[in-house]
Design an enzyme around this catalytic site. Structure first.
Site, mmCIF file in Angstrom:
data_model
loop_
_atom_site.group_PDB
_atom_site.id
_atom_site.type_symbol
_atom_site.label_atom_id
_atom_site.label_comp_id
_atom_site.label_asym_id
_atom_site.label_seq_id
_atom_site.Cartn_x
_atom_site.Cartn_y
_atom_site.Cartn_z
ATOM 1 N N GLY A 258 19.825 10.933 43.032
ATOM 2 C CA GLY A 258 21.390 10.651 43.176
ATOM 3 C C GLY A 258 22.045 10.563 41.671
ATOM 4 N N GLY B 24 14.503 5.139 47.551
ATOM 5 C CA GLY B 24 13.702 5.983 46.775
ATOM 6 C C GLY B 24 14.785 7.052 46.028
ATOM 7 N N SER C 217 25.875 4.250 44.868
ATOM 8 C CA SER C 217 25.747 4.442 43.348
ATOM 9 C C SER C 217 26.569 5.523 43.101
ATOM 10 C CB SER C 217 24.416 4.764 43.107
ATOM 11 O OG SER C 217 23.519 3.753 43.151
ATOM 12 N N GLY D 282 16.967 8.007 41.557
ATOM 13 C CA GLY D 282 17.009 8.783 40.707
ATOM 14 C C GLY D 282 17.287 10.326 40.891
ATOM 15 N N ARG E 124 20.453 -2.668 51.337
ATOM 16 C CA ARG E 124 19.155 -2.393 52.099
ATOM 17 C C ARG E 124 18.123 -3.304 51.276
ATOM 18 N NH1 ARG E 124 19.469 4.000 52.634
ATOM 19 N NH2 ARG E 124 20.622 3.613 50.757
ATOM 20 N N HIS F 247 -3.349 27.939 63.783
ATOM 21 C CA HIS F 247 -4.537 27.092 63.984
ATOM 22 C C HIS F 247 -5.030 26.266 62.610
ATOM 23 C CE1 HIS F 247 -4.738 29.259 67.889
ATOM 24 N NE2 HIS F 247 -3.947 28.373 68.149
ATOM 25 N N PRO G 235 16.889 -0.692 39.975
ATOM 26 C CA PRO G 235 17.336 0.367 39.696
ATOM 27 C C PRO G 235 18.476 0.637 39.017
ATOM 28 C CG PRO G 235 16.871 0.153 41.919
ATOM 29 C CD PRO G 235 16.520 -0.915 41.663
#
Length: 561
Positions: A389, A384, A427, A387, A527, A217, A541
Site C-alpha cells: 500500500g 501484511g 494508512s 508495504g 486489527r 490431472h 509498520p
C-alpha cells in the site's frame, strides 16, 4: 492444503452433498454415482457427460436444461466404471438416443465405450464426442492424441443447446464435433493439487516457476518457465493458441478458466491483456467467461480456451441454460468491448525540478526498497499489505505532484490526494492527510520562503488533522508514536534557529528512534489489537514507514538545488 474428506468415501460424500444442496435442479441416478436434471424429458437426445471427480463444476454441476441431461462421476481423476456410465445413460435416455461427452482419456474411452456397446445391444443408439482441445498434449496433425480440458465446457454447451432445441442424435453429434474442432486450450500451473486424505500435493511447482501446458490431472507440462506477471502470462497463453486456431470470421468465445486455487481477481487481471491481444489479432470476443469451469481440486493455475464461432455455433452458444454451475439467460452474443480503467494518478509524468519532487522521489525509492520488510512487519499482527500500500501510495503521490504541482503547496496537496486514492485503507487516508495538510500549511509560499518555523507550523497543523481523523493517542503502537516525537523535535529545532535541512534531519533521527521503540508497545487499535501479543518485540509498520519517509526527505533537503 489437504482436501477435506476421506479418500475412500469422497466421491459418495460430495455427490450426496451436491444433490442435497441443488435438489431443486438435479436428482440422483438410482444405484449409481450419477445425477440427472430434475425434470424428465420426452423424445429428446440425452447428453450424458462425465469423468473423474475433482473437476467441479465439471461434470455434475453442468447438468440442467440447455446443457447436460446427466453426468456420471468416477473417483478423483479416475474414469467412472462402465456400469456407472450405463446406469446413468439408461436413466437419462428418453427415446431419442444418447450423446456421450467426455475428455480424451484412456479410462474414459474404455468405460464409456463399453457402456455404449451395452446400450446398442439393448437397442439404444448412442454416439460419442471426445473432447481434444488441449494443444499441449499432442501435435496439431494428430488431434486424436490430445486431451480434453476446459474446452469440455464449451463443447458440452453447444451439444446441450442443440439437443434442447430438438435436433436428432446425428445432428447433435455433428455440431458437437464441429465445436470440438473449433476449440483450443492452453494452460499453466503455479502449484500442485492435493488428493483427498493426502497430506502433500500430488506434484509440486517451484516457487519461482510455472509449468506451461500442464494438464488437469498434473500431467507434465511442455516447459517450465519463471513466474510471470499477469500481462506476461496472458501473452504466453495467447501466443500458444493463436497459431492453432482454425480459420474463421473473427468471432470467438473466450474462456479463462481457474483450476481451483487461483483467485478471480487474479484471473481478471490477466484477462485484460488477453482481450487486448485477441483484438490486435483481429478477433472479436462475442462472449467471455472468466471463472471456474473445469478445475483440478486445489491446483493453482489457469487455462485459456478459445472457441471459433460460425453462425450455427454462435446461435447455440447464445441459447439459455440453467445448471448449478453455470446459467445463461440466452441473450444474443455481441462483441465484448475492451474496458480499460486508466488511473491517472499512476500515469507516468516527467520528473520535476523542485524540492518537493526531489523529496517525494527520495521517499518513494526508500519505500520501494523497504516494501518487503514493511509487509513482513504488518503480517505479524495484521494482513501484511502495508508495504504494498505504501509503494502504491508513494508512486501515485509522486506522479500527482509532478502533474498538478506548480508550487510546493499545490504539489503536496496533489500528492496527498494521490496517495490516499491509490493506497486506500487507513494508512492511505492518514498519510494522505499528512501530505495535504502540510501543503495547506505552506500555501502561498515559494521554496525560499519556507523556513524551519513555517515548516514546523505546517507540520503542527498536519498532525492535528491526523489525530482528529485517526483518533489515535500516544502509546497505542500506531504511526503517531513516531509522528508526535518528530513534530516536537522539529518544533524544538525551529525555535533553536536551525535551518530547514538541519531541523528536519534532527527530527527524522528522533522519529527513527521512536519507531524502533514501538517494539515494546502493544497495539490498542485496529486489527492488530486483536493479536496484540504477537506484535510484542516488533516495531509498528506504520511508525517504521514514517521514519523511513522522513529520513529520506531529510537527505533530499540536504542536497542543494
Amino acid at each position: 492444503m489437504t482436501v477435506l474428506g476421506a479418500a475412500e468415501t469422497f466421491k459418495r460424500d460430495w455427490l450426496d452433498g451436491f444433490v442435497t444442496a441443488y435438489g431443486r435442479s438435479v436428482r440422483k441416478v438410482p444405484g449409481a454415482y450419477g445425477v440427472l436434471r430434475r425434470e424428465e424429458t420426452e423424445r429428446k437426445v440425452a447428453v450424458v457427460i462425465g469423468g473423474g471427480c475433482g473437476h467441479y463444476p465439471a461434470f455434475a454441476g453442468l447438468v440442467g436444461p440447455g446443457l447436460a441431461d446427466g453426468a456420471v462421476v468416477g473417483d478423483v481423476f479416475t474414469s467412472p466404471s462402465a456400469e456407472q456410465v450405463y446406469r446413468t445413460a439408461r436413466a437419462a435416455e428418453s427415446g431419442a438416443g444418447v450423446l456421450f461427452g467426455y475428455g480424451n482419456y484412456q479410462g474414459d474411452v474404455l468405460h464409456f465405450g463399453l457402456a455404449a456397446r451395452r446400450l446398442a445391444a439393448e437397442g439404444v443408439e448412442s454416439r460419442t464426442i471426445l473432447v481434444t482441445d488441449d494443444i499441449a498434449s499432442g501435435p496439431a496433425d494428430a488431434p486424436e492424441r490430445r486431451r480434453g480440458v476446459a474446452g469440455d465446457f464449451l463443447v458440452f454447451k453447444i451439444a446441450g443447446a442443440a439437443a434442447e432445441r430438438g435436433d436428432d442424435l446425428a445432428a447433435v453429434h455433428a455440431v458437437a464435433e464441429k465445436a470440438n474442432s473449433h476449440t483450443r486450450t492452453f494452460g499453466v500451473a503455479f502449484g500442485g493439487c492435493t488428493l483427498p486424505g493426502a497430506s502433500a500435493p500430488l506434484f509440486t511447482v517451484g516457487e519461482s516457476e510455472m509449468e506451461l501446458g500442464l494438464g488437469i490431472h498434473g500431467e507434465p507440462g511442455v516447459r517450465t518457465v519463471g513466474r510471470l506477471s499477469a500481462r506476461e502470462l496472458a501473452d504466453e497463453l495467447v501466443d500458444g493458441l493463436l497459431p492453432e486456431l482454425p480459420v474463421g470470421d473473427g468471432r470467438v468465445v473466450v474462456l479463462l478458466n481457474g483450476l481451483g486455487r487461483t483467485k478471480y481477481e487474479e484471473m481478471f487481471a490477466t484477462y485484460t491483456r488477453v482481450h487486448e491481444r485477441l483484438a490486435e489479432a483481429g478477433l472479436s470476443p462475442l462472449h467471455t467467461e472468466v471463472g471456474e469451469f473445469v478445475t483440478s481440486l486445489d491446483m493453482a493455475g489457469v487455462s485459456l480456451s478459445i472457441l471459433v464461432l460460425d453462425d450455427e455455433l454462435a446461435e447455440l452458444y447464445a441459447a439459455p441454460c440453467d445448471t448449478p454451475g453455470y446459467r445463461s439467460a440466452g441473450a444474443a452474443l455481441a462483441q465484448v468491448p475492451l474496458e480499460s480503467t486508466v488511473d491517472s494518478l499512476l500515469a507516468e509524468a516527467e520528473p520535476g525540478q523542485g524540492i518537493v519532487d526531489r523529496a517525494l522521489t527520495a521517499a518513494l525509492h526508500v519505500i520501494e526498497d523497504g516494501e518487503a520488510e514493511l509487509g513482513r512487519l504488518d503480517a505479524v499482527a495484521a494482513d501484511g499489505d502495508h508495504g504494498l500500500g505504501m509503494t502504491r501510495g508513494m508512486r501515485a503521490a509522486v506522479a500527482a505532484a509532478r502533474r498538478d504541482g506548480d508550487s510546493p503547496s499545490t504539489a503536496l496537496l496533489a500528492a496527498g490526494t494521490g496517495f490516499a486514492d491509490a493506497a486506500g485503507g487507513a494508512s492511505g487516508a492518514l498519510y494522505g492527510v499528512l501530505l495535504a495538510e502540510t501543503g495547506a500549511g505552506i500555501q502561498g509560499r515559494s521554496g525560499a520562503e519556507i523556513t524551519a518555523e513555517v515548516l514546523a507550523n505546517a507540520v503542527d497543523g498536519a498532525v492535528t488533522a491526523f489525530v482528529e481523523l485517526g483518533k489515535a493517542e500516544p502509546g497505542e503502537k500506531t504511526m503517531l508514536d513516531a509522528i508526535e516525537p518528530f513534530r516536537l523535535a522539529l518544533r524544538e529545532q525551529a525555535e533553536a534557529g536551525a535551518d530547514v535541512p538541519q531541523a528536519w534531519q534532527k527530527a527524522a533521527q528522533v522519529a527513527v528512534s521512536a519507531a524502533e521503540a514501538t517494539a515494546d508497545l502493544l497495539p490498542a487499535k485496529g486489527r492488530a489489537a486483536r493479536l496484540a501479543q504477537r506484535s510484542k518485540g516488533h516495531p509498528d509498520p506504520g511508525a517504521t514507514s514514517f521514519a523511513l519517509l522522513v529520513t529520506a526527505v531529510g537527505q533530499a533537503l540536504g542536497k542543494e538545488d
